[in-house]
Enzyme design. Structure first.
Site, PDB file in Angstrom:
ATOM      1  N   GLU A   8      -5.594   6.467  -0.336  1.00 41.33           N
ATOM      2  CA  GLU A   8      -6.382   6.130  -1.685  1.00 41.33           C
ATOM      3  C   GLU A   8      -5.004   6.347  -3.106  1.00 41.33           C
ATOM      4  O   GLU A   8      -4.939   5.599  -4.014  1.00 41.33           O
ATOM      5  CB  GLU A   8      -6.557   7.289  -2.445  1.00 41.33           C
ATOM      6  N   CYS A  55      -8.176  13.893   4.192  1.00 45.20           N
ATOM      7  CA  CYS A  55      -7.156  14.690   3.516  1.00 45.20           C
ATOM      8  C   CYS A  55      -7.980  16.292   3.712  1.00 45.20           C
ATOM      9  O   CYS A  55      -8.510  16.411   5.278  1.00 45.20           O
ATOM     10  CB  CYS A  55      -6.679  15.494   2.027  1.00 45.20           C
ATOM     11  N   HIS A  68      -3.066  10.870   2.284  1.00 43.96           N
ATOM     12  CA  HIS A  68      -4.197  10.176   1.433  1.00 43.96           C
ATOM     13  C   HIS A  68      -4.060   8.310   0.882  1.00 43.96           C
ATOM     14  O   HIS A  68      -3.396   8.150  -0.084  1.00 43.96           O
ATOM     15  CB  HIS A  68      -4.109  10.743  -0.488  1.00 43.96           C
TER      16      HIS A  68
END
Length: 245
Positions: free
Chosen positions: A223, A117, A221
């Site tokens: 994660e 990001c 993202h």
């Protein structure tokens, strides 16, 4: 066998912690830390120093094998020679002042780098590129929602097309469904980088180095997704693999 050490640049929490009265605490996203551990790396967090001119980058870079630049606030437009427009969000000057030269030095030392990001934007700026300060204001072809809130971040909301000759395609395939939490994005590409993924309205969603495997960065993202969509863990696995080479 030595496990690669992955350094994660930090952000600062401006709120008091439950255990102390500290008002500024360096932190990194826990889901990134868990992902690095899960794929066989050792994560460490790099605090952003107040005085970057005192940073010994050579000594710092000797402590880790790979560098991960996570998401966070907007990048101060000073670092790509622009004035702030009214639509820009909160910035964190000290982080920019540390992170951008860190990326530049990491490239000189051949470190493996992953950007997420804000990280893709910081890498692009470190390579001489710039970003749209606000897509809604500055990007005329905007057709899909790139800030998915209030939709939960672990779920994807739009597709991306991935270039077939890219390292990213080997990781996520030629098409992927990703989450989206950004209002800025790459505008002019930095030197020695290539575009590897775009959304249906043309926003850049992935980049990597042209002539090496050292840089890979994405606008979404992973994660937030890997616990529900395990394929997203491959991005962290790839970083650890590159860092070990």
């Amino acid at each position: 066998m030595k496990k690669p050490i992955i350094a994660i640049t930090s952000d600062i929490s401006r709120f008091s912690s439950m255990s102390s009265n500290d008002q500024a605490i360096d932190y990194a996203p826990r889901d990134i830390i868990r992902a690095i551990y899960k794929v066989g790396g050792i994560p460490i967090i790099l605090p952003s120093p107040t005085y970057v001119e005192d940073t010994n980058f050579e000594a710092l870079l000797s402590t880790f094998d790979g560098l991960l630049i996570p998401g966070g606030p907007d990048i101060d437009p000073k670092f790509f020679k622009e004035e702030a427009i009214p639509e820009i969000g909160a910035t964190f000057y000290e982080r920019d002042q540390f992170e951008i030269p860190l990326i530049q030095e990491a490239q000189k030392y051949g470190k493996a780098i992953l950007g997420i990001c804000r990280g893709i934007q910081a890498i692009n700026i470190a390579c001489g590129g710039n970003v749209y300060q606000d897509l809604a204001k500055q990007y005329s072809n905007l057709k899909i929602k790139h800030r998915q809130s209030p939709t939960e971040g672990s779920f994807p909301t739009h597709k991306i097309k991935v270039e077939k000759d890219s390292r990213l395609a080997k990781i996520v395939g030629y098409e992927s469904f990703v989450n989206s939490r950004h209002h800025q994005a790459i505008k002019d590409l930095g030197k020695n980088l290539k575009i590897t993924a775009t959304s249906s309205d043309g926003v850049i969603e992935g980049i990597e180095s042209k002539n090496s495997d050292r840089i890979l960065a994405v606008q979404w993202h992973p994660e937030s997704m890997w616990q529900v969509f395990p394929d997203q863990l491959k991005l962290f696995e790839d970083l650890v693999k590159r860092a070990g080479n």
